[in-house]
Design an enzyme around this catalytic site. Sequence first.
Site, PDB file in Angstrom:
ATOM      1  N   GLU A   1       7.769 -21.993   7.815  1.00 14.48           N
ATOM      2  CA  GLU A   1       8.217 -20.966   8.897  1.00 14.48           C
ATOM      3  C   GLU A   1       9.164 -21.711   9.792  1.00 14.48           C
ATOM      4  O   GLU A   1       9.752 -21.041  10.654  1.00 14.48           O
ATOM      5  CB  GLU A   1       6.856 -20.841   9.742  1.00 14.48           C
TER       6      GLU A   1
ATOM      7  N   GLU B   1       0.681  -1.162   0.007  1.00 19.00           N
ATOM      8  CA  GLU B   1       0.138  -0.094  -0.154  1.00 19.00           C
ATOM      9  C   GLU B   1       0.820   1.459  -0.102  1.00 19.00           C
ATOM     10  O   GLU B   1       0.392   2.435  -0.270  1.00 19.00           O
ATOM     11  CB  GLU B   1      -0.839  -0.058   1.089  1.00 19.00           C
TER      12      GLU B   1
END
Length: 273
Positions: free
Chosen positions: A112, A81
Amino acid sequence: MDFIKTTEQDSLYNNLEQQSAMELLQNINQEDQKVALAVQKALPQIEALVNIIASKLKQGGRLFYMGAGTSGRLGILDASECPPTFGVHHDLVIGLIAGGDTAIRKAVENAEDNTLQGWKDLQAYHIQNNDVVIGIAASGTTPYVIAALEKCKQHQIATGCITMNAQSPLHQTADYPVVVTVGPEFITGSSRMKAGTAQKMVLNMISTSTMILLGKVKGNKMVDMQLSNEKLIDRGTKMLVKEAQLPYNQAKKLLLQHGSVRNVLTFLNYETK
């Protein structure tokens, strides 16, 4: 581990399957209201992190977000953004997720837990001393994130974190930790909920405050936003109508000609109030 994962504690609510839709919504909302207050308590930590980020970016550095699952996706969202909102280059704020781009939409098994890949992902961007790396992990125990921050520290690269568990390995690893203790989730262990909301709030604060400190906002306006659609062109035009007292059509013509609200105001030698 010598710390208690509050994000894994039992929900304060039970027999959820017996609750009506309204009861579920009211109880979720009640828990969500606790998040902003928890973030408020972490403001001094967020301030310290924002100040080091702004300082490093002014020196030509970049900001990296790293996480797995929900945490990684939220980092990527915030990073993505920044260019349209503040007109900055896509390489200024970079989001990395364990498992790579595939993991944005689908979970990548064991990604992960990889203690080597995080640093490799940073090296692919030629990580350097002016950069800042923020590890995001609700649990504070994600190996992909912690190992990468440990490598950063070995190379004198500033590190921060956003976690919900105090005294977690991630908290203890980061130079500038942000710990937001939101407590047990509505569904036990579902850290996409309150923890995810808290992470989103903190990320909004970090990127927005940093960009303002870098001069990417004038007054309260996004004067450098990209004109990527008609809504944003209209928003920019209305900014110019208000700030420079221009007719709408003239403002729009100038905006399209010069490419941003800031450029038009500079062309007009006009300062926003």
